[in-house]
Design an enzyme around this catalytic site. Structure first.
Site, PDB file in Angstrom:
ATOM      1  N   GLU A 257      40.673  -3.020   8.380  1.00  0.00           N
ATOM      2  CA  GLU A 257      41.812  -3.272   7.499  1.00  0.00           C
ATOM      3  C   GLU A 257      42.652  -4.409   8.068  1.00  0.00           C
ATOM      4  O   GLU A 257      42.930  -4.453   9.264  1.00  0.00           O
ATOM      5  CB  GLU A 257      42.686  -2.025   7.351  1.00  0.00           C
ATOM      6  CG  GLU A 257      43.891  -2.275   6.432  1.00  0.00           C
ATOM      7  CD  GLU A 257      44.778  -1.056   6.254  1.00  0.00           C
ATOM      8  OE1 GLU A 257      44.388  -0.172   5.468  1.00  0.00           O
ATOM      9  OE2 GLU A 257      45.845  -0.997   6.917  1.00  0.00           O
TER      10      GLU A 257
ATOM     11  N   TYR B 275      48.318  -4.270   0.327  1.00  0.00           N
ATOM     12  CA  TYR B 275      49.125  -4.728  -0.809  1.00  0.00           C
ATOM     13  C   TYR B 275      50.481  -4.061  -0.670  1.00  0.00           C
ATOM     14  O   TYR B 275      50.572  -2.830  -0.718  1.00  0.00           O
ATOM     15  CB  TYR B 275      48.429  -4.284  -2.091  1.00  0.00           C
ATOM     16  CG  TYR B 275      48.979  -4.804  -3.402  1.00  0.00           C
ATOM     17  CD1 TYR B 275      48.530  -6.013  -3.925  1.00  0.00           C
ATOM     18  CD2 TYR B 275      49.891  -4.066  -4.149  1.00  0.00           C
ATOM     19  CE1 TYR B 275      48.982  -6.470  -5.155  1.00  0.00           C
ATOM     20  CE2 TYR B 275      50.347  -4.511  -5.375  1.00  0.00           C
ATOM     21  CZ  TYR B 275      49.890  -5.711  -5.877  1.00  0.00           C
ATOM     22  OH  TYR B 275      50.336  -6.159  -7.105  1.00  0.00           O
TER      23      TYR B 275
ATOM     24  N   ALA C  61      54.447  -2.641  -0.915  1.00  0.00           N
ATOM     25  CA  ALA C  61      55.175  -1.864  -1.916  1.00  0.00           C
ATOM     26  C   ALA C  61      55.776  -2.789  -2.967  1.00  0.00           C
ATOM     27  O   ALA C  61      56.232  -3.884  -2.671  1.00  0.00           O
ATOM     28  CB  ALA C  61      56.282  -1.043  -1.246  1.00  0.00           C
TER      29      ALA C  61
ATOM     30  N   HIS D 273      43.474  -4.062  -1.819  1.00  0.00           N
ATOM     31  CA  HIS D 273      44.302  -2.898  -2.121  1.00  0.00           C
ATOM     32  C   HIS D 273      45.092  -3.171  -3.399  1.00  0.00           C
ATOM     33  O   HIS D 273      45.484  -4.304  -3.684  1.00  0.00           O
ATOM     34  CB  HIS D 273      45.290  -2.627  -0.993  1.00  0.00           C
ATOM     35  CG  HIS D 273      44.658  -2.161   0.284  1.00  0.00           C
ATOM     36  ND1 HIS D 273      45.299  -1.320   1.162  1.00  0.00           N
ATOM     37  CD2 HIS D 273      43.447  -2.416   0.832  1.00  0.00           C
ATOM     38  CE1 HIS D 273      44.522  -1.081   2.207  1.00  0.00           C
ATOM     39  NE2 HIS D 273      43.386  -1.748   2.027  1.00  0.00           N
TER      40      HIS D 273
ATOM     41  N   GLY E 277      50.477   4.333  -3.811  1.00  0.00           N
ATOM     42  CA  GLY E 277      51.408   3.463  -3.088  1.00  0.00           C
ATOM     43  C   GLY E 277      52.651   4.200  -2.635  1.00  0.00           C
ATOM     44  O   GLY E 277      53.033   5.236  -3.189  1.00  0.00           O
ATOM     45  N   ASP E 278      53.294   3.652  -1.608  1.00  0.00           N
ATOM     46  CA  ASP E 278      54.523   4.224  -1.068  1.00  0.00           C
ATOM     47  C   ASP E 278      55.735   3.664  -1.797  1.00  0.00           C
ATOM     48  O   ASP E 278      55.674   2.587  -2.397  1.00  0.00           O
ATOM     49  CB  ASP E 278      54.647   3.905   0.423  1.00  0.00           C
ATOM     50  CG  ASP E 278      53.527   4.529   1.234  1.00  0.00           C
ATOM     51  OD1 ASP E 278      53.089   5.635   0.868  1.00  0.00           O
ATOM     52  OD2 ASP E 278      53.096   3.912   2.229  1.00  0.00           O
TER      53      ASP E 278
ATOM     54  N   ALA F 130      46.884   7.578  -8.497  1.00  0.00           N
ATOM     55  CA  ALA F 130      45.776   6.694  -8.148  1.00  0.00           C
ATOM     56  C   ALA F 130      44.596   6.914  -9.078  1.00  0.00           C
ATOM     57  O   ALA F 130      43.860   5.963  -9.390  1.00  0.00           O
ATOM     58  CB  ALA F 130      45.366   6.938  -6.697  1.00  0.00           C
TER      59      ALA F 130
END
Length: 342
Positions: free
Chosen positions: A38, A70, A72, A98, A129-130, A148
């Site tokens: 990653e 990617y 937030a 992402h 996502g966060d 997702a």
């Protein structure tokens, strides 16, 4: 590369021989464990320069793919696409982009997917996502996606619509099929407050939506990963679940990752690393502990490993060397001589 990941010597990790994982069986080359990394889009010009060296070093290990994060609210949307395109056109690496649902309408999400596809991207990691920085709770966009699994569905829909419009796209899709990965959480999703059982149900939904495989969040003990896989299989999840591995070479980073993910590193590991003053000795100890974890999950049936690099190649390549998963040329070593982002 040798086909059987293993160690030549027992490491002093506080684990007795009778509790060590059984040896990983010798596999045919086609069945070797997958290796992937990653990366994240650098935020500075210096970071971009250093990443070129990191990409070159990681490329020598011939990984199966690299994923690109990617931010937030899509704050790295442009830089993510630029880095993915750079990897596509200037390296032999296969990138996975992402993509998240955060603070984005469905229409905007479709447009972003089209941009990536037009750039030649054929693989995605679909994430809820966060929350954006400064926002405690996650709130879906009023006209956006909530999960997702919904994002996986949209990716599949966009690809199907492109193929319906163009026979050329059908051919491209046959030559390079769209692949969609998703996340899995061995200890439950801290961001949602969910348990492992909740994540297994979510993982099944993602599979039904069209996910091809999953990559786990970081974890530090093999039983967490193995229990997730066992529960997922019992629930009907059949897609491969790749363990996400963070090389334990930096105690400060381990602590930060623990705060961010809710997955605390083992106290014994932190105390051991913290008690080593020499940076090189600390690095070796961290690689040894992580290699033990890798061997345990591979012995338990993991299809490969996904290494969280933080844009640093040395820990990742040293981990591959320790587990004999790497395929570095003899004239290239995982040394600090190759620039990487601190």
């Amino acid at each position: 590369m040798t086909d059987a990941p293993r160690h030549d010597a027992h490491r002093n990790t506080g684990t007795s021989d009778e509790h060590r994982a059984p040896p990983v069986p010798v596999l045919a080359p086609a069945d070797r464990p997958t290796v992937s990394f990653e990366l994240f889009p650098p935020g500075t010009t210096d970071g971009e320069r250093r990443l070129v060296g990191t990409l070159h070093a990681l490329e020598q290990a011939r990984p199966d793919f690299v994923s690109v994060t990617y931010g937030a609210s899509g704050r790295t949307r442009v830089t993510t696409r630029r880095l993915v395109t750079q990897i596509l056109h200037t390296t032999s690496l296969t990138p996975i982009a992402h993509l998240t649902c955060v603070d984005t309408s469905r229409a905007a999400t479709v447009a972003i997917i089209e941009e990536f596809l037009d750039a030649g991207v054929r693989s995605f990691l679909a994430l809820r996502g966060d929350p954006p920085a400064g926002q405690v709770d996650w709130h879906p966009h009023p006209e956006g996606l909530h999960t997702a699994a919904q994002l996986v569905e949209v990716l599949r829909t966009v690809e199907a619509e492109r193929c319906a419009r163009s026979a050329a796209q059908v051919v491209r899709g046959l030559v390079k099929p769209l692949s969609v990965a998703v996340a899995a959480f061995p200890r439950g999703n801290h961001a949602t407050g969910g348990t492992r059982a909740d994540d297994v149900r979510a993982l099944l939904s993602k599979q039904r939506a069209g996910a091809d495989f999953a990559i786990t969040q970081v974890f530090f003990d093999a039983p967490s990963y193995l229990a997730l896989v066992a529960e997922a299989r019992d629930a009907g999840v059949t897609i491969p679940i790749i363990p996400g591995i963070l090389p334990a070479t930096d105690p400060d980073r381990l602590a930060r990752v623990g705060r961010l993910t809710g997955v605390d590193p083992p106290r014994a590991l932190m105390e051991r690393l913290g008690g080593i003053s020499d940076p090189e000795a600390q690095h070796r100890a961290g690689i040894g502990a992580t290699a033990d974890l890798v061997e345990a999950v591979l012995a338990g049936g993991a299809p490969g490993i996904h290494v969280y690099t933080f844009n640093q190649h040395r820990p990742a390549l040293d981990l591959l060397a320790a587990t004999r998963l790497g395929r570095l040329p003899s004239n290239l070593t995982a040394s600090p001589d190759h620039p990487s982002v601190p």
